[in-house]
Design a protein around this motif. Structure first.
Motif, PDB file in Angstrom:
ATOM      1  N   LEU A   1      -9.322 -22.959  25.433  1.00 19.39           N
ATOM      2  CA  LEU A   1      -8.426 -23.942  26.044  1.00 19.39           C
ATOM      3  C   LEU A   1      -8.508 -23.829  27.558  1.00 19.39           C
ATOM      4  O   LEU A   1      -8.856 -22.772  28.105  1.00 19.39           O
ATOM      5  N   LEU A   2      -8.162 -24.898  28.244  1.00 25.18           N
ATOM      6  CA  LEU A   2      -8.212 -24.895  29.707  1.00 25.18           C
ATOM      7  C   LEU A   2      -7.258 -23.839  30.267  1.00 25.18           C
ATOM      8  O   LEU A   2      -6.169 -23.611  29.730  1.00 25.18           O
ATOM      9  N   GLU A   3      -7.665 -23.204  31.358  1.00 28.80           N
ATOM     10  CA  GLU A   3      -6.810 -22.229  32.030  1.00 28.80           C
ATOM     11  C   GLU A   3      -5.481 -22.853  32.433  1.00 28.80           C
ATOM     12  O   GLU A   3      -4.423 -22.212  32.362  1.00 28.80           O
ATOM     13  N   THR A   4      -5.518 -24.119  32.850  1.00 29.79           N
ATOM     14  CA  THR A   4      -4.281 -24.792  33.261  1.00 29.79           C
ATOM     15  C   THR A   4      -3.310 -24.970  32.099  1.00 29.79           C
ATOM     16  O   THR A   4      -2.090 -24.980  32.284  1.00 29.79           O
ATOM     17  N   ILE A   5      -3.846 -25.089  30.890  1.00 30.91           N
ATOM     18  CA  ILE A   5      -3.003 -25.143  29.691  1.00 30.91           C
ATOM     19  C   ILE A   5      -2.463 -23.745  29.372  1.00 30.91           C
ATOM     20  O   ILE A   5      -1.265 -23.542  29.156  1.00 30.91           O
ATOM     21  N   ARG A   6      -3.367 -22.764  29.339  1.00 36.75           N
ATOM     22  CA  ARG A   6      -2.960 -21.397  28.973  1.00 36.75           C
ATOM     23  C   ARG A   6      -1.902 -20.845  29.918  1.00 36.75           C
ATOM     24  O   ARG A   6      -0.998 -20.116  29.491  1.00 36.75           O
ATOM     25  N   SER A   7      -1.996 -21.196  31.190  1.00 35.06           N
ATOM     26  CA  SER A   7      -1.041 -20.651  32.164  1.00 35.06           C
ATOM     27  C   SER A   7       0.367 -21.202  31.976  1.00 35.06           C
ATOM     28  O   SER A   7       1.331 -20.622  32.466  1.00 35.06           O
ATOM     29  N   ARG A   8       0.489 -22.323  31.263  1.00 34.20           N
ATOM     30  CA  ARG A   8       1.805 -22.938  31.045  1.00 34.20           C
ATOM     31  C   ARG A   8       2.364 -22.656  29.652  1.00 34.20           C
ATOM     32  O   ARG A   8       3.454 -23.087  29.323  1.00 34.20           O
ATOM     33  N   PHE A   9       1.581 -21.955  28.829  1.00 30.90           N
ATOM     34  CA  PHE A   9       1.994 -21.623  27.478  1.00 30.90           C
ATOM     35  C   PHE A   9       2.143 -20.117  27.326  1.00 30.90           C
ATOM     36  O   PHE A   9       1.489 -19.340  28.029  1.00 30.90           O
ATOM     37  N   THR A  10       2.988 -19.704  26.412  1.00 30.79           N
ATOM     38  CA  THR A  10       3.076 -18.296  26.024  1.00 30.79           C
ATOM     39  C   THR A  10       2.232 -18.106  24.767  1.00 30.79           C
ATOM     40  O   THR A  10       2.377 -18.856  23.800  1.00 30.79           O
ATOM     41  N   THR A  11       1.339 -17.120  24.804  1.00 32.65           N
ATOM     42  CA  THR A  11       0.423 -16.900  23.687  1.00 32.65           C
ATOM     43  C   THR A  11       0.933 -15.796  22.770  1.00 32.65           C
ATOM     44  O   THR A  11       1.314 -14.723  23.219  1.00 32.65           O
ATOM     45  N   ILE A  12       0.936 -16.088  21.474  1.00 34.66           N
ATOM     46  CA  ILE A  12       1.243 -15.087  20.454  1.00 34.66           C
ATOM     47  C   ILE A  12      -0.053 -14.823  19.693  1.00 34.66           C
ATOM     48  O   ILE A  12      -0.604 -15.727  19.070  1.00 34.66           O
ATOM     49  N   ARG A  13      -0.524 -13.593  19.745  1.00 33.46           N
ATOM     50  CA  ARG A  13      -1.806 -13.254  19.116  1.00 33.46           C
ATOM     51  C   ARG A  13      -1.537 -12.547  17.796  1.00 33.46           C
ATOM     52  O   ARG A  13      -0.939 -11.472  17.768  1.00 33.46           O
TER      53      ARG A  13
ATOM     54  N   MET B   1       5.552  -7.843  31.104  1.00 38.30           N
ATOM     55  CA  MET B   1       4.369  -6.982  31.177  1.00 38.30           C
ATOM     56  C   MET B   1       3.439  -7.215  29.994  1.00 38.30           C
ATOM     57  O   MET B   1       2.213  -7.159  30.138  1.00 38.30           O
ATOM     58  N   ILE B   2       3.994  -7.465  28.821  1.00 35.62           N
ATOM     59  CA  ILE B   2       3.160  -7.797  27.652  1.00 35.62           C
ATOM     60  C   ILE B   2       2.389  -9.082  27.920  1.00 35.62           C
ATOM     61  O   ILE B   2       1.181  -9.172  27.646  1.00 35.62           O
ATOM     62  N   GLU B   3       3.071 -10.081  28.467  1.00 40.08           N
ATOM     63  CA  GLU B   3       2.409 -11.345  28.791  1.00 40.08           C
ATOM     64  C   GLU B   3       1.337 -11.132  29.853  1.00 40.08           C
ATOM     65  O   GLU B   3       0.279 -11.773  29.821  1.00 40.08           O
ATOM     66  N   LEU B   4       1.576 -10.210  30.794  1.00 44.50           N
ATOM     67  CA  LEU B   4       0.585  -9.897  31.818  1.00 44.50           C
ATOM     68  C   LEU B   4      -0.663  -9.273  31.191  1.00 44.50           C
ATOM     69  O   LEU B   4      -1.793  -9.586  31.597  1.00 44.50           O
ATOM     70  N   CYS B   5      -0.489  -8.411  30.193  1.00 42.52           N
ATOM     71  CA  CYS B   5      -1.636  -7.812  29.495  1.00 42.52           C
ATOM     72  C   CYS B   5      -2.489  -8.886  28.824  1.00 42.52           C
ATOM     73  O   CYS B   5      -3.723  -8.820  28.848  1.00 42.52           O
ATOM     74  N   VAL B   6      -1.825  -9.867  28.208  1.00 40.46           N
ATOM     75  CA  VAL B   6      -2.552 -10.966  27.559  1.00 40.46           C
ATOM     76  C   VAL B   6      -3.343 -11.755  28.602  1.00 40.46           C
ATOM     77  O   VAL B   6      -4.528 -12.056  28.414  1.00 40.46           O
ATOM     78  N   SER B   7      -2.704 -12.089  29.722  1.00 42.19           N
ATOM     79  CA  SER B   7      -3.389 -12.825  30.795  1.00 42.19           C
ATOM     80  C   SER B   7      -4.580 -12.037  31.323  1.00 42.19           C
ATOM     81  O   SER B   7      -5.647 -12.598  31.589  1.00 42.19           O
ATOM     82  N   SER B   8      -4.412 -10.726  31.475  1.00 45.21           N
ATOM     83  CA  SER B   8      -5.500  -9.880  31.990  1.00 45.21           C
ATOM     84  C   SER B   8      -6.661  -9.831  31.014  1.00 45.21           C
ATOM     85  O   SER B   8      -7.831  -9.799  31.423  1.00 45.21           O
ATOM     86  N   SER B   9      -6.363  -9.840  29.713  1.00 46.35           N
ATOM     87  CA  SER B   9      -7.428  -9.862  28.699  1.00 46.35           C
ATOM     88  C   SER B   9      -8.260 -11.128  28.825  1.00 46.35           C
ATOM     89  O   SER B   9      -9.488 -11.102  28.700  1.00 46.35           O
ATOM     90  N   TYR B  10      -7.593 -12.260  29.070  1.00 46.59           N
ATOM     91  CA  TYR B  10      -8.323 -13.512  29.251  1.00 46.59           C
ATOM     92  C   TYR B  10      -9.207 -13.450  30.495  1.00 46.59           C
ATOM     93  O   TYR B  10     -10.348 -13.919  30.495  1.00 46.59           O
ATOM     94  N   LYS B  11      -8.686 -12.868  31.568  1.00 50.25           N
ATOM     95  CA  LYS B  11      -9.455 -12.789  32.808  1.00 50.25           C
ATOM     96  C   LYS B  11     -10.694 -11.918  32.618  1.00 50.25           C
ATOM     97  O   LYS B  11     -11.756 -12.200  33.189  1.00 50.25           O
ATOM     98  N   LEU B  12     -10.567 -10.867  31.804  1.00 51.11           N
ATOM     99  CA  LEU B  12     -11.734 -10.030  31.515  1.00 51.11           C
ATOM    100  C   LEU B  12     -12.849 -10.833  30.861  1.00 51.11           C
ATOM    101  O   LEU B  12     -14.023 -10.674  31.179  1.00 51.11           O
ATOM    102  N   LYS B  13     -12.470 -11.708  29.933  1.00 51.67           N
ATOM    103  CA  LYS B  13     -13.455 -12.523  29.230  1.00 51.67           C
ATOM    104  C   LYS B  13     -14.153 -13.507  30.168  1.00 51.67           C
ATOM    105  O   LYS B  13     -15.226 -14.012  29.855  1.00 51.67           O
ATOM    106  N   GLN B  14     -13.530 -13.786  31.303  1.00 53.89           N
ATOM    107  CA  GLN B  14     -14.109 -14.725  32.266  1.00 53.89           C
ATOM    108  C   GLN B  14     -14.978 -14.018  33.300  1.00 53.89           C
ATOM    109  O   GLN B  14     -15.389 -14.615  34.293  1.00 53.89           O
ATOM    110  N   ASN B  15     -15.228 -12.706  33.056  1.00 58.49           N
ATOM    111  CA  ASN B  15     -16.050 -11.903  33.965  1.00 58.49           C
ATOM    112  C   ASN B  15     -15.500 -11.889  35.389  1.00 58.49           C
ATOM    113  O   ASN B  15     -16.238 -11.980  36.377  1.00 58.49           O
ATOM    114  N   VAL B  16     -14.167 -11.762  35.474  1.00 55.58           N
ATOM    115  CA  VAL B  16     -13.532 -11.690  36.782  1.00 55.58           C
ATOM    116  C   VAL B  16     -13.954 -10.399  37.485  1.00 55.58           C
ATOM    117  O   VAL B  16     -14.297  -9.402  36.837  1.00 55.58           O
ATOM    118  N   ASN B  17     -13.957 -10.395  38.804  1.00 58.77           N
ATOM    119  CA  ASN B  17     -14.229  -9.188  39.579  1.00 58.77           C
ATOM    120  C   ASN B  17     -13.196  -8.115  39.224  1.00 58.77           C
ATOM    121  O   ASN B  17     -11.992  -8.320  39.374  1.00 58.77           O
TER     122      ASN B  17
END
Length: 287
Positions: A152-164, A252-268
């Motif tokens: 999904l688009l980053e702009t969508i993900r940033s406005r939604f809370t993800t439950i994995r 902080m849990i939501e931050l961990c989820v966001s960080s996991s997504y950033k890892l998949k995007q090969n962020v610095n």
């Protein structure tokens, strides 16, 4: 929340309970799961919660709950493909946007559920939906079901809370030890121990497991604050629970989820660890 009749993993139940207790259930949720049937059950449960009018939601016995569970509630829409279309279309979303601003028929809320968003929700249609997600009408819940929210688009993900819905994550002892150092660094008065602990994420192969282990430690702390039992390291969970509020742990849990997504995007990685350190510090120090 009343989970009678529904089986979810402990972490999911604890997370939802805390959102409910803090009256923080978002208007927009992504359910990410490799098992469509599990995701569908959670979507049904959340739709029942949204339309139920009783104090303990979802009660499971009122007319709104029964209709929601059977898939026949007038205020719950499962988005279907338009005739001769293979994906959700822009025209379809425009009609949905109009409908979202119309008052509910029976309940106090309306729910819109999008299935198989990995394959059926193209970027153009997501962009059409974006404005509604940014400025939603009151008492409307959007639920997107997907196998991989990264599609999904980053702009969508940033406005939604993800439950994995992954069940209890598995990780090795090294990842668990690295996550424990980060968890203890969170409650340090100095910034250096936290930043040093976050350096473990520079191992790109281990980083996803470390974040999963950290997320579980935070969920364990949340469970302890709610009177539950931790799944893994009770000592670390107990320390976190003694120093952090429910609201801070959820963020902080939501931050961990966001960080996991950033890892998949090969962020610095250096930028990621610095960003995480700043965000964890901000959350810890906020009132």
């Amino acid at each position: 929340m009343n989970f009678e009749g529904f089986e979810f993993d402990t972490g999911t139940k604890t997370f939802l309970d805390e959102l409910d207790r803090g009256k923080r259930l978002p208007h927009a949720l992504i359910i990410e799961s490799s098992d469509p049937s599990k995701a569908e059950r959670l979507a049904i449960f959340l739709s029942m919660y949204a339309v139920c009018g009783n104090e303990q939601r979802p009660c499971g016995v009122c007319k709104n709950c029964l209709n929601a569970k059977s898939g026949n509630h007038s205020d719950i829409t499962y988005l279907k493909l338009a005739p001769k279309k293979t994906v959700y279309s822009v025209e379809q979303l425009r009609e949905l946007i109009k409908d979202a601003y119309i008052m509910p028929n029976e309940a106090a809320a309306k729910v819109y559920i999008f299935r198989d968003c990995d394959n059926l929700f193209p970027e153009l249609t997501q962009n059409t939906f974006l404005k509604l997600a940014e400025e939603p009408p009151q008492n409307v819940l959007f639920i997107l079901i997907c196998n991989n929210a990264q599609r999904l688009l980053e702009t969508i993900r940033s406005r939604f809370t993800t439950i994995r819905l992954r069940g209890d994550e598995q990780f090795d002892d090294n990842a668990a030890a690295a996550a424990e150092k980060i968890a203890l660094g969170i409650i340090e008065n100095r910034e250096y121990p936290l930043l040093k602990a976050l350096n473990a994420l520079k191992d790109k192969e281990a980083a996803p497991q470390i974040l999963a282990a950290l997320r579980l430690s935070l969920r364990d702390a949340l469970a302890m604050l709610s009177g539950g039992n931790p799944l893994k390291n009770a000592q670390t969970a107990r320390v976190l629970a003694s120093r952090l509020t429910r609201k801070k742990i959820i963020e902080m849990i939501e931050l961990c989820v966001s960080s996991s997504y950033k890892l998949k995007q090969n962020v610095n990685i250096n930028l990621l660890t610095t960003w995480m350190c700043g965000e964890l510090r901000r959350i810890t120090w906020q009132r």
